[in-house]
Write a protein that holds these residues in place. Structure first.
Motif, mmCIF file in Angstrom:
data_model
loop_
_atom_site.group_PDB
_atom_site.id
_atom_site.type_symbol
_atom_site.label_atom_id
_atom_site.label_comp_id
_atom_site.label_asym_id
_atom_site.label_seq_id
_atom_site.Cartn_x
_atom_site.Cartn_y
_atom_site.Cartn_z
ATOM 1 N N TYR A 38 0.766 -1.281 -0.007
ATOM 2 C CA TYR A 38 -0.061 -0.001 0.097
ATOM 3 C C TYR A 38 1.014 1.163 0.076
ATOM 4 O O TYR A 38 1.723 1.274 0.835
ATOM 5 N N ASP A 39 0.491 1.984 -0.821
ATOM 6 C CA ASP A 39 1.177 3.496 -0.995
ATOM 7 C C ASP A 39 2.786 3.278 -1.132
ATOM 8 O O ASP A 39 3.537 4.296 -0.842
ATOM 9 N N ASN A 69 5.213 1.318 12.791
ATOM 10 C CA ASN A 69 4.014 2.006 12.066
ATOM 11 C C ASN A 69 3.952 3.175 12.593
ATOM 12 O O ASN A 69 3.624 3.336 13.785
ATOM 13 N N ALA A 70 4.190 4.327 11.934
ATOM 14 C CA ALA A 70 3.758 5.799 12.336
ATOM 15 C C ALA A 70 2.331 5.956 12.785
ATOM 16 O O ALA A 70 2.332 6.849 13.594
ATOM 17 N N ASN A 71 1.384 5.402 12.312
ATOM 18 C CA ASN A 71 0.088 5.677 12.585
ATOM 19 C C ASN A 71 -0.379 4.876 13.954
ATOM 20 O O ASN A 71 -1.391 5.057 14.299
HETATM 21 C C1 LIG Z 1 -0.927 7.222 8.112
HETATM 22 O O1 LIG Z 1 -2.283 7.337 7.653
HETATM 23 C C2 LIG Z 1 -2.481 8.549 6.715
HETATM 24 C C3 LIG Z 1 -3.926 8.769 6.666
HETATM 25 O O2 LIG Z 1 -4.662 7.705 6.483
HETATM 26 C C4 LIG Z 1 -1.934 7.627 5.439
HETATM 27 O O3 LIG Z 1 -1.915 8.466 4.406
HETATM 28 C C5 LIG Z 1 -0.535 7.229 5.583
HETATM 29 O O4 LIG Z 1 -0.059 6.422 4.490
HETATM 30 C C6 LIG Z 1 -0.355 6.417 7.044
HETATM 31 N N1 LIG Z 1 1.146 6.156 7.425
HETATM 32 C C7 LIG Z 1 1.531 5.108 7.666
HETATM 33 C C8 LIG Z 1 2.997 4.933 8.161
HETATM 34 O O5 LIG Z 1 0.951 4.053 7.654
#
Ligand SMILES: *[C@@H]1O[C@H](CO)[C@@H](O)[C@H](O)[C@H]1NC(C)=O
Ligand SMILES: *[C@@H]1O[C@H](CO)[C@@H](O)[C@H](O)[C@H]1NC(C)=O
Ligand SMILES: *[C@@H]1O[C@H](CO)[C@@H](O)[C@H](O)[C@H]1NC(C)=O
Length: 204
Positions: free
Chosen positions: A63-64, A177-179
């Motif tokens: 993801y991302d 994980n930063a979140n």
């Molecule tokens: C944290 O959450 C944001 C908003 O949902 C997202 O854009 C970001 O990729 C996330 N970061 C991680 C490290 O998961």
């Protein structure tokens, strides 16, 4: 540098000692052939074809991530460079290369991984001989089943080994994980993962 400590069921197989460091491996197409500069120099199990099911959260999916590679691409290259043909399997196609199937489920808790992964984990034909698991991050990001996350992992591991008794299961501790709003629980969880694996490896 992020490394994942990897633990295996059953113990003693060659892959158990592999520690992969995704950020430092070049998986560009040019370097993903048999002569790539991976760190694997010997084949596992005499070069047996590997059917790998990558299962788990968005790390698995990629993801991302730039080019949607995830660790899957790097690991495939590494094993391939060592002499094992690798087929990645799963219900989802994701990544900018062929052979990119996986069971990486974004925003899925451990239990939701089990539910979403059940078709692949219970397939009768052409099942995986290696299963890679990285699951639990979402429990700690969304605060779902936080305090019992270790038991949810145990439940998932038991399901996997029950339905895939001959496969090698590799269980990763969670990468940071930063979140995550509950880092202390992640630390606790990670400290318990070896015990979850070892107790089952010892009992066969
Ligand atoms: C944290 O959450 C944001 C908003 O949902 C997202 O854009 C970001 O990729 C996330 N970061 C991680 C490290 O998961
Ligand atoms: C191959 O990998 C080694 C170890 O990481 C590194 O020192 C070396 O520079 C790499 N060689 C090439 C050609 O990329
Ligand atoms: C929380 O754990 C229970 C079992 O204790 C499980 O049935 C449920 O699906 C889990 N919820 C989530 C969102 O993972």
């Amino acid at each position: 540098m992020i490394t994942s400590t990897i633990l295996c069921i059953p113990r003693g197989l060659a892959l158990c000692s592999v520690q992969f460091v995704p950020a430092f491996m070049d998986a560009s197409p040019a370097k993903c052939g048999p002569k790539s500069n991976g760190t694997a120099t010997v084949p596992l199990h005499q070069g047996a074809p590997l059917r790998i099911l990558p299962l788990g959260d968005s790390i698995t999916f990629g993801y991302d991530e730039l080019s949607e590679k995830s660790y899957r691409r790097y690991l495939k290259c590494l094993l391939h460079s060592g002499g094992n043909p690798v087929t990645l399997i799963g219900s989802i196609q994701h990544g900018d290369w062929a052979n990119n199937l996986n069971d990486g489920f974004n925003l899925h808790t451990i239990d939701q991984n089990l539910e979403a992964g059940t078709p692949e984990l219970t397939r009768k034909a052409e099942g995986p001989n290696i299963i890679l698991l990285h699951a639990g991050t979402v429990n700690f990001v969304l605060k779902l089943n936080v305090t019992n996350a270790v038991s949810r992992l145990s439940n998932l591991v038991d399901f996997i080994t029950e339905h895939n008794p001959a496969a090698l299961l590799v269980v990763a501790q969670l990468i940071p994980n930063a979140n995550a709003t509950t880092p202390s629980f992640i630390n606790h969880y990670n400290s318990q993962v070896p015990e979850v694996v070892q107790s089952r490896a010892q009992s066969g």
